[in-house]
Design a protein around this motif. Structure first.
Motif, PDB file in Angstrom:
ATOM      1  N   ALA A 154       0.825  -1.209   0.000  1.00 43.16           N
ATOM      2  CA  ALA A 154       0.000   0.000   0.000  1.00 43.16           C
ATOM      3  C   ALA A 154       0.857   1.256   0.000  1.00 43.16           C
ATOM      4  N   GLU A 155       1.839   1.312   0.903  1.00 44.65           N
ATOM      5  CA  GLU A 155       2.723   2.472   1.016  1.00 44.65           C
ATOM      6  C   GLU A 155       4.153   1.985   1.205  1.00 44.65           C
ATOM      7  N   VAL A 156       5.085   2.758   0.686  1.00 45.38           N
ATOM      8  CA  VAL A 156       6.505   2.409   0.779  1.00 45.38           C
ATOM      9  C   VAL A 156       7.282   3.649   1.190  1.00 45.38           C
ATOM     10  N   THR A 157       8.193   3.495   2.129  1.00 45.64           N
ATOM     11  CA  THR A 157       9.092   4.573   2.525  1.00 45.64           C
ATOM     12  C   THR A 157      10.511   4.223   2.091  1.00 45.64           C
ATOM     13  N   PHE A 158      11.159   5.161   1.404  1.00 43.09           N
ATOM     14  CA  PHE A 158      12.545   5.002   0.950  1.00 43.09           C
ATOM     15  C   PHE A 158      13.453   5.948   1.718  1.00 43.09           C
ATOM     16  N   ARG A 159      14.702   5.579   1.839  1.00 42.09           N
ATOM     17  CA  ARG A 159      15.701   6.533   2.322  1.00 42.09           C
ATOM     18  C   ARG A 159      16.106   7.438   1.164  1.00 42.09           C
ATOM     19  N   LEU A 160      16.643   8.580   1.492  1.00 40.90           N
ATOM     20  CA  LEU A 160      17.046   9.556   0.492  1.00 40.90           C
ATOM     21  C   LEU A 160      18.532   9.846   0.583  1.00 40.90           C
TER      22      LEU A 160
END
Length: 552
Positions: A230-236
């Protein structure tokens, strides 16, 4: 048959959806976002390689995580199969219906970049967001994800990319798409949500991947069989301020792969891209003057000054299309960093390695074009005359990649007469993953005409110039046989695969203890076995056999 016609579609009848299920889904997402349109369902029930034997009975497009969870719960309670679909660019039957009572989840309305946090160096997106949209949202902040997309990123979605895994931009330093992930929000069959990672004081601000065992990795590369993303968080990271490229030509493919392996060990490239003579010839046949001019304009815009941009474009134009010897293997290397000196040092190392392996430096036109136009329209999913195209691939270790390539090449050479008789052409694409693996991707072109899935993605003006070649069952059967032989060679060398779907061996390559853990996860996430039945080799229908352990 005229060039504008498509050849006969699969006549499979579409099963009617139970009225109570359709009403429940329309109540969740709205009637306009539930479709029983014949053409749309058939489009959603084929991929780049495979026509559907079954057609989804309904397509549902949620817009939020809550809507997705409610849709999944309703479909699961009704006992119908669920096929999550991103952009539809798979070639491994990953999201295709295998029963007539399948609901396709169209994730393209879940396309928002939810939060960019320069303070925490994270970004959270919905699973239907494209890599292009993500990069455009991050650009004003001077930020990007470490791995920042496949070449299909104009359409390819984040959720699809994590389910299938991606390679290309940034992969030389940072590995696949999954290796830039901090956290995922997964939807279980019963509508519950599973959130991974350390998530901050409010429980909804992911900032670090680990908090105990790493559950995020369980759902990367799962081909949509273990749950819906549903949702994904990535590092930057801060976008590197300096980049440059260099290209080489090698007279021998096995030697080129050895040189690529050594460059991979050295860790000098943000991305690498190699071709064989077959793919070089296809590219040259496909290019037109109009596309050349558009490309030169992109190169000018990419450079930080007009003068440098015009100089780069002029070098590409003067280089023309003949700077790669016809039978050579070109290799393109892009380096990036925080200062010019580090980039120059990386390219100097690339030059030293190439020279050691007999490579000759050539114009870096293709490398510059790839960076200037990272997400082109996917016109390359058809051949230059309208031929069908399909890849097969393996990720080999650095020590085995040269031999694996040589064996595949030898097999293709042995099949040349049969391939030529059926109008089948092949080529190779090569790339690298961090300091650990080389992607070897043979591709096939054969004289079968395009289908709706191709027409939905190829630029209309480009499609008009192509022939509709019709059916070619004998050639298609030969490509099928050849792909299976390539897979067998990859298995011999212990290669891994992206896009496992229903196309690559998986369960039979795992040991019993591994399968016990995998099946236990499947039982919790999807106890009825309704998520992409048959994907990853899971049995179609309710999980049985090995999961009988729960009843013992």
């Amino acid at each position: 048959m005229s060039d504008s016609q498509t050849f006969e579609q699969n006549p499979t009848r579409i099963a009617p959806c139970p009225a109570d299920l359709r009403a429940a889904l329309e109540a969740i997402v709205g009637p306009d976002n539930v479709s029983a349109d014949d053409a749309r369902l058939r489009l959603f029930s084929e991929d780049v390689w495979t026509r559907a034997d079954h057609v989804a009975m309904l397509a549902v497009a949620p817009a939020t995580t809550a809507e997705l969870a409610a849709v999944v719960k309703a479909a699961n309670e009704a006992g119908v199969a669920i096929a999550p679909r991103g952009a539809g660019m798979s070639y491994t039957e990953s999201y295709l219906p295998v029963t007539d009572d399948t609901v396709t989840i169209d994730t393209t309305r879940m396309n928002q970049v939810l939060k960019v946090s320069p303070e925490d160096m994270t970004v959270t997106v919905q699973c239907g967001c494209t890599w292009l949209a993500l990069n455009e949202a991050l650009k004003p902040h001077g930020l990007r994800t470490p791995f920042w997309g496949p070449m299909s990123g104009i359409y390819s979605t984040i959720g699809g990319g994590l389910s299938q895994l991606n390679a290309m931009f940034g992969a030389g330093h940072y590995g696949t798409s999954s290796e830039s992930v901090i956290a995922v929000t997964m939807v279980l069959a019963d509508g519950r949500m599973l959130r991974t990672g350390a998530r901050g004081p409010d429980g909804d601000t992911p900032h670090y991947r680990h908090f105990g065992p790493d559950l995020a990795g369980l759902f990367c590369g799962d081909s949509g069989t273990l749950g819906l993303k549903a949702e994904v968080t990535f590092r930057l990271i801060r976008t590197p301020q300096f980049e440059d490229s260099v290209s080489f030509s090698f007279p021998d493919g096995e030697v080129m792969v050895k040189a690529l392996a050594e460059m991979t060990r050295a860790g000098i490239a943000s991305e690498t891209c190699g071709f064989d003579p077959g793919l070089t010839k296809v590219r040259m046949r496909r290019m037109s003057l109009a596309s050349d001019m558009k490309t030169l304009g992109k190169v000018v815009a990419k450079e930080k000054s007009l003068g440098k941009g015009l100089l780069a474009a002029a070098r590409i134009a003067m280089g023309g299309r003949d700077f790669i010897p016809e039978d050579d293997y070109p290799l393109h290397i892009t380096a990036e960093g925080r200062c010019k000196e580090s980039v120059a040092a990386d390219l100097a190392t690339a030059r030293e390695i190439a020279k050691r392996f007999g490579g000759t430096e050539i114009e870096n036109s293709i490398a510059k074009v790839i960076r200037a136009m990272p997400f082109p329209a996917p016109n390359s999913i058809l051949g230059p005359e309208g031929e069908s195209w399909v890849p097969v691939h393996g990720q080999a270790s650095l020590s085995t990649a040269p031999a694996m390539f040589a064996e595949i090449r030898a097999y293709f050479d042995s099949m040349k007469a049969r391939f030529d008789a059926l109008g089948i052409h092949n080529g190779f694409l090569f790339s690298s993953l961090s300091t650990n693996a080389i992607v070897i991707e043979p591709v096939f072109f054969w004289p079968e005409g395009y289908r709706p899935v191709h027409a939905s993605m190829v630029e209309p003006d480009h499609l008009k110039r192509l022939k509709q070649l019709g059916a070619a069952p004998e050639a298609t059967a030969m490509v099928t046989e050849a792909r299976e032989q390539v897979k067998a060679i990859c298995k011999k060398y212990g290669a891994a695969h992206f896009q496992i779907g229903r196309a690559y061996p998986y369960r039979e390559t795992r040991d019993p203890a591994f399968l016990d853990v995998l099946d236990a996860v499947k039982t919790v996430m999807d106890p009825k076995g309704l998520f992409n039945p048959g994907g990853l080799g899971f049995p179609q229908g309710k999980i049985a056999a090995r999961q009988g352990a729960a009843a013992r």
